[in-house]
Design a protein around this motif. Structure first.
Motif, PDB file in Angstrom:
ATOM      1  N   GLU A 663       0.838  -1.209   0.000  1.00  0.00           N
ATOM      2  CA  GLU A 663       0.000   0.000   0.000  1.00  0.00           C
ATOM      3  C   GLU A 663       0.874   1.261   0.000  1.00  0.00           C
ATOM      4  N   ALA A 664       1.916   1.253   0.816  1.00  0.00           N
ATOM      5  CA  ALA A 664       2.775   2.440   0.909  1.00  0.00           C
ATOM      6  C   ALA A 664       3.596   2.623  -0.371  1.00  0.00           C
ATOM      7  N   LEU A 665       4.179   1.550  -0.878  1.00  0.00           N
ATOM      8  CA  LEU A 665       4.977   1.666  -2.109  1.00  0.00           C
ATOM      9  C   LEU A 665       4.101   2.196  -3.244  1.00  0.00           C
ATOM     10  N   ASP A 666       2.880   1.708  -3.280  1.00  0.00           N
ATOM     11  CA  ASP A 666       1.975   2.087  -4.362  1.00  0.00           C
ATOM     12  C   ASP A 666       1.475   3.523  -4.201  1.00  0.00           C
ATOM     13  N   LYS A 667       0.922   3.841  -3.013  1.00  0.00           N
ATOM     14  CA  LYS A 667       0.188   5.102  -2.879  1.00  0.00           C
ATOM     15  C   LYS A 667       1.006   6.241  -2.291  1.00  0.00           C
ATOM     16  N   VAL A 668       1.966   5.913  -1.434  1.00  0.00           N
ATOM     17  CA  VAL A 668       2.768   6.989  -0.837  1.00  0.00           C
ATOM     18  C   VAL A 668       3.993   7.278  -1.689  1.00  0.00           C
ATOM     19  N   TYR A 669       4.632   6.209  -2.186  1.00  0.00           N
ATOM     20  CA  TYR A 669       5.916   6.395  -2.873  1.00  0.00           C
ATOM     21  C   TYR A 669       5.814   6.253  -4.393  1.00  0.00           C
ATOM     22  N   GLN A 670       4.602   6.001  -4.876  1.00  0.00           N
ATOM     23  CA  GLN A 670       4.368   5.924  -6.330  1.00  0.00           C
ATOM     24  C   GLN A 670       5.362   4.987  -6.996  1.00  0.00           C
ATOM     25  N   ALA A 671       5.719   3.910  -6.293  1.00  0.00           N
ATOM     26  CA  ALA A 671       6.742   3.005  -6.826  1.00  0.00           C
ATOM     27  C   ALA A 671       6.080   1.803  -7.493  1.00  0.00           C
ATOM     28  N   GLY A 672       5.320   2.091  -8.536  1.00  0.00           N
ATOM     29  CA  GLY A 672       4.553   1.059  -9.222  1.00  0.00           C
ATOM     30  C   GLY A 672       5.412  -0.088  -9.719  1.00  0.00           C
ATOM     31  N   SER A 673       6.601   0.218 -10.234  1.00  0.00           N
ATOM     32  CA  SER A 673       7.413  -0.865 -10.817  1.00  0.00           C
ATOM     33  C   SER A 673       7.886  -1.812  -9.719  1.00  0.00           C
ATOM     34  N   LEU A 674       8.173  -1.275  -8.526  1.00  0.00           N
ATOM     35  CA  LEU A 674       8.572  -2.148  -7.423  1.00  0.00           C
ATOM     36  C   LEU A 674       7.398  -3.004  -6.961  1.00  0.00           C
ATOM     37  N   VAL A 675       6.211  -2.395  -6.910  1.00  0.00           N
ATOM     38  CA  VAL A 675       5.021  -3.163  -6.522  1.00  0.00           C
ATOM     39  C   VAL A 675       4.836  -4.326  -7.497  1.00  0.00           C
ATOM     40  N   ARG A 676       4.990  -4.037  -8.788  1.00  0.00           N
ATOM     41  CA  ARG A 676       4.833  -5.114  -9.778  1.00  0.00           C
ATOM     42  C   ARG A 676       5.898  -6.189  -9.594  1.00  0.00           C
ATOM     43  N   GLU A 677       7.133  -5.758  -9.341  1.00  0.00           N
ATOM     44  CA  GLU A 677       8.205  -6.748  -9.166  1.00  0.00           C
ATOM     45  C   GLU A 677       7.948  -7.602  -7.915  1.00  0.00           C
ATOM     46  N   LEU A 678       7.437  -6.952  -6.869  1.00  0.00           N
ATOM     47  CA  LEU A 678       7.149  -7.684  -5.628  1.00  0.00           C
ATOM     48  C   LEU A 678       5.973  -8.639  -5.812  1.00  0.00           C
ATOM     49  N   GLN A 679       5.200  -8.413  -6.842  1.00  0.00           N
ATOM     50  CA  GLN A 679       4.088  -9.333  -7.097  1.00  0.00           C
ATOM     51  C   GLN A 679       4.388 -10.245  -8.267  1.00  0.00           C
ATOM     52  N   SER A 680       5.680 -10.497  -8.510  1.00  0.00           N
ATOM     53  CA  SER A 680       6.085 -11.419  -9.582  1.00  0.00           C
ATOM     54  C   SER A 680       5.364 -12.745  -9.404  1.00  0.00           C
ATOM     55  N   PRO A 681       4.957 -13.347 -10.530  1.00  0.00           N
ATOM     56  CA  PRO A 681       4.238 -14.621 -10.420  1.00  0.00           C
ATOM     57  C   PRO A 681       5.115 -15.672  -9.730  1.00  0.00           C
ATOM     58  N   LYS A 682       4.501 -16.423  -8.864  1.00  0.00           N
ATOM     59  CA  LYS A 682       5.175 -17.484  -8.113  1.00  0.00           C
ATOM     60  C   LYS A 682       5.656 -18.543  -9.096  1.00  0.00           C
TER      61      LYS A 682
END
Lengths: 683, 683
Positions: A663-682
């Motif tokens: 939530e913080a990476l996405d909405k506070v830090y606008q770090a969309g690419s990190l959010v996507r990387e952290l949600q890499s498919p298992k």
């Protein structure tokens, strides 16, 4: 926070007799408590499950874990704080303002940054015992053991190559010896650090406290040969987080526990060593606080040092409080009496008396040992390491201090040459205080004090003002020029360090040869007696190697206040408003700005019953599926007693919830690419 | 919560020697600490300021205050809970669902409701001393004192008429006697009560705890002759609330403190009286909890009783913890030694030894006195009061128990005739437990137990099943028929009460004549000695009369956790979500529905350093302007030590912030007309 700072006692941690509790134990990965887990949770992790967790666990000073296929590693903000501090400048203060790399190119290499991943554990006890058995007396045994350890490490190192790392570690203080093989990474780059105030929300008042509202989260990426590492194992993040009642597992690098010490050792810690350390930490805090008040720039320079000192002080105070609790030592003594009665006639000699004799010798020179230390003031620490380098690298391998043996030399060199700033004026006040402390503890006429003073106050000032050791290039030049050039240098800080070096060396050798050695041998006898008497299995004391622990989320009450198992993002804004937005409880502009977009019910921090101590900072928490459901960053006040005894009912580890990270990476830090990387498919 | 529940010790509270602390003291309105206030805050309230606060303060069992020109009075939800419980029915459960009168017509009269406002204080010490001086011996003095008190009260009552109320109260245990005149109101109507869950948010776990998020607010309106009262003084609400650093003032009715007791008395409380009360409270809680589990209706019936018992237990536990703290009694003993040394040769006899002798007698019969009490089971309490009525009203005025003297008789009658429900089955389990307790404490052969058992188990069951005393009409009939009719009645509960009455009467007389009397006379000598020795001024112990205290808002730390001075409405939702909305931490549907309209940063509850104890519930907090800036409803855990010593650094009173009251009335309860009335223009 669970940063590991070597207490003096680390070197001497020892053996037996505590019954195993629910979630007690900082277990090694080759001997995890699968039976207990199966019984308690109906889930006994198998070898593949354990290998996956071990392979994702990163040793980064404290703890970390791979969280993407591209070598991204998750740890705490306070763990990456050292790196951020070394990279920060007055113009670009990434400590205060935070840092987000929005592409690989923006990632910043940490000066002196290094990390490793444990790849294998091998029992080498038999080989070391065999070497010892060939020796005739105690001195010969110690020497033979050192030689055997060196040989094992060197053989391993040759096979492992430059990126491998081999270390023989002692468990149960010499009853068991293991060879730990790791992959080593020396290119660690900063990817994300929140603003200091968001990462360390609540500051020192909230440190080692719960409820909490801290985004104590940092991201680094490990590189090798200029490319992101593709780790064999990484942890998938499950934003749902933990559920009450489910078993949770922790992998981390707890620094040191003293649960198996004898009553005499604990008493000496309580009455001699800890008071020295507490007083020392307090005076250093006072010095650094006063320095920080000089100017905003001075405050910036002192922030990392201050945090480390306050954290150390608070951790030590909590531990000392547990040790000083009415009845604690009495219970230890009673347990010991029981064991001694059962062991009577079965144990060789009186190992408890042997340890007590060592402890008495240790107490006698405790003050001198306390001041004989190069650490602290940056420039002195560098000078001291260079002087030791010149001395130690001339010795045969087996006679060297551990950090100058072949296996550790690259790491020592990298640290020495790291291009991190030294603040001359901050060093100056710390150095002067160090001298004042020595004078108070030892008296003005003591040889150590005389050596420290040299030709008087002006000389000391000159050592600070005239040294060139603040420059990495000068340090590199000296290393490359070799031991004789170091010895010949008249850099005034090196001159000071040379005068102190004999005291430091004597203190180190005393600790290694006359304390750790004999205590280890006595403790091994105690441990055999303990096994014979109770037959039960206990985990070894923590020593900074990778460990496995477990527990479950659970609220608790303290001083009458019921604490929930988790907090929410809404609670952050309540706490800030409740304190009228006064530091350290203010909310940062970035969070303030994002407030209306944030879901206030997002879980933020939470507590679990897992066994943890300093060094567990950054430990991943995984569920049965092996998914990451939390990030340990702290312990509650009662957890500070874990150094001496797992505080079963009251201790809690404190973690960041994965939903808050995303939530913080996405909405506070606008770090969309990190959010996507952290949600890499298992995989 | 700060409900006053008579501890056994209330009757015996006593004198000397504590140095005056910052905000210490539950002062009477005729001797407020104006000098200390002037020194500390540069603000010494004048007579008009004090008269306005006194005139707005309402005695409503606990505390309350007028907050509108139309007799609207603000107090706590838990103070109006008794009224709401008596009005609630299974069909219209205003306890669970809350109540808002949207017009005067909808306001509900509280059965047995009564309130009063203090109108004057007069020192009558000289007259009572003169009466005592004419008597020859101790017995004569006691009798003369009682006669003088009766005469003073009767004279006053005649002048005051039906709506006046006159009571002679003793301060400093008989060193000072004051006549308190009040206006009495017996038509009190419920105007607003939030849902139990909103008013008592956090339930028993959060009771006597901070941080809090409770709308512990209730509104009643006082009527006379069917019309709303137009009070001479009422408090204007300032929604801005308190500011850190400003002085705040509290008017309320603290029930009882024991700060001036001798060490022997406190030791007896700790070792004899409090353990009895704690064990008794615990067993009653168990009984009521078990009863409540039978059905939702049983739970509803038991809610008020359970709350009262748990509150009493927690309060007593906290007080006992303070009393049991290492060093507390030792400090008391040291203070006492100092005073005795200074008083040597100047004090008549040895009053400390006199008190110790009384305490020894008291201990000897403590168990019997503990069980000899009609309170608790509703039907027994009513029967007991009727039997006492028949006995006491035949006696000359001066010989009666205080509640049966002319001045108090109307109040006793009103309570007895209040049309409030009695739950036969709940009474049954409480009564059986009372017998079991007596048997355990006294042994099966004790005359009290024999009297309780009567003709055996069947008779007891019959007393419950067959009594008609649940009906107000029957109680009225008996009162009107007179003492002989009551004595002649064979209502089986009256028969039981008649068997127990001699024990209860003996116990009451022992407490009054053989404990309070001699202790009061000894304590008066101690107090004279104290004044002679230290000359300082201390406030009298609390006795349920109107008192004045002060302090300021201030956060504090406990068990390492930093608590802010206030909480916010946003924090309520954080706490609820943090506990997964599990009771008693769930948010009510009304608040949930209003969530998006509420300003989350609205201050909700806060803490201040004012000196308070049980009975201060509902106390208004005013600022220098005399405006209401808070409503006390609880104390933090450390405040429970206030019974024995004002816990200067750690104790806090807990209050509702006025902004939260208005925000909730407006947005959660849609009570616009009440909001407007509460914002009546200041006169």
């Amino acid at each position: 926070m669970l940063r590991s700072r070597p207490l003096r006692a680390v070197l001497l941690a020892l053996l037996p007799c505590l019954s195993a509790h629910a979630a007690e134990g900082l277990w090694t990965f080759d001997r995890p408590p699968v039976e207990a887990l199966g019984k308690q949770y109906g889930f006994a992790p198998d070898a593949a499950w354990l290998a996956a967790l071990q392979g994702a666990a990163v040793n980064f000073g404290a703890s970390a874990s791979f969280v993407s296929p591209d070598g991204l590693a998750l740890t705490n903000h306070h763990v990456v704080l050292g790196c951020a501090s070394r990279l920060a400048t007055p113009e670009k203060d990434i400590v205060a303002k935070g840092f987000v790399a929005r592409s690989r190119e923006e990632e910043l290499r940490c000066p002196g940054g290094e990390a490793s991943v444990l790849t294998g554990i091998e029992d080498v006890t038999a080989r070391i015992r065999a070497a010892e058995d060939n020796a005739k007396d105690e001195a010969g045994q110690a020497s033979a053991r050192r030689a055997a350890i060196t040989a094992i490490e060197q053989e391993c190192q040759q096979a492992a190559g430059a990126t491998g790392q081999c270390r023989v570690v002692s468990l149960y203080q010499g009853a068991v010896w293991n060879l730990y093989r790791s992959d080593r990474y020396d290119d660690v780059r900063l990817v994300f650090a929140p603003e200091y105030q968001a990462g360390f929300y609540g500051g020192d008042p909230d440190n080692f406290v719960y409820p909490r509202f801290a985004l104590d989260v940092g991201l680094v990426r490990l590189y090798r040969d200029g490319k992101p590492v593709r780790p064999a194992h990484w942890l998938h993040i499950d934003p749902a987080g933990p559920k009450p009642g489910e078993p949770l597992f922790v992998a981390g690098h707890p620094g040191a526990t003293q649960r198996l010490m004898t009553e005499a050792q604990l008493r000496e810690l309580r009455d001699v060593q800890n008071p020295l350390a507490l007083a020392g930490a307090q005076r250093r805090i006072d010095v650094v606080l006063a320095y920080g008040k000089r100017s905003p720039e001075a405050e910036r320079q002192s922030k990392d040092e201050l945090f480390g000192l306050q954290n150390w002080y608070k951790s030590l105070s909590g531990a000392q409080a547990a040790l000083s609790k009415t009845g604690f030592l009495e219970r230890k003594a009673a347990q010991e009496s029981d064991l001694r009665a059962r062991a009577a006639g079965k144990v060789k000699g009186d190992p408890w008396a042997d340890i007590s004799a060592v402890v008495a010798r240790q107490s006698a020179r405790a003050k001198l040992d306390w001041v004989s230390d190069f650490r602290g003031p940056n420039l002195l620490a560098r000078a001291g390491t260079l002087v030791q380098w010149a001395h130690e690298t001339r010795l045969p391998e087996a006679e060297r201090l551990p950090e100058f043996r072949q296996a550790s030399l690259p790491r020592t060199q990298a640290r020495l040459l790291a291009d991190s700033p030294a603040y001359r004026e901050l060093d100056r006040v710390l150095l002067l205080d160090r001298l004042a402390e020595a004078r108070e503890l030892l008296g003005a006429g003591h040889p150590f004090v005389k050596a420290f003073e040299g030709e008087g106050a002006a000389a000391l000032e000159q050592a600070i003002a005239g040294t060139k050791l603040d420059q990495a290039a000068e340090r590199r030049r000296l290393i490359e020029a070799g031991p004789d050039a170091i010895d010949a240098s008249n850099d005034p800080m090196l001159v000071l360090a040379r005068r102190l070096e004999p005291f430091v060396r004597e203190s180190r050798h005393f600790a290694e040869d006359q304390v750790a050695g004999p205590i280890g041998r006595a403790a091994a006898r105690i441990e055999q007696a303990r096994y014979a008497a109770y037959g039960s299995s206990v985990a070894p004391d923590a020593t900074g190697t990778l460990r496995f622990s477990y527990g479950e989320v659970k609220g608790y009450a303290s001083a009458g206040v019921a604490h929930p198992w988790k907090t929410t993002i809404g609670g952050l804004f309540d706490r800030a408003a409740s304190f009228d937005e006064v530091a350290p409880f203010n909310v940062t502009p970035s969070w303030r700005k994002a407030r209306t977009t944030l879901n206030p019910d997002t879980p933020f921090n939470y507590v679990l019953t897992a066994d943890i101590v300093g060094g567990n900072s950054g430990s991943p928490i995984v569920n049965r599926a092996g998914d990451l459901v939390g990030l340990i960053f702290d312990g509650n006040p009662a957890s500070l007693g874990n150094y001496y005894q797992y505080a079963e009912d009251t201790e809690r580890a404190v973690a960041v919830h994965p939903a808050a990270i995303l939530e913080a990476l996405d909405k506070v830090y606008q770090a969309g690419s990190l959010v996507r990387e952290l949600q890499s498919p298992k995989r």
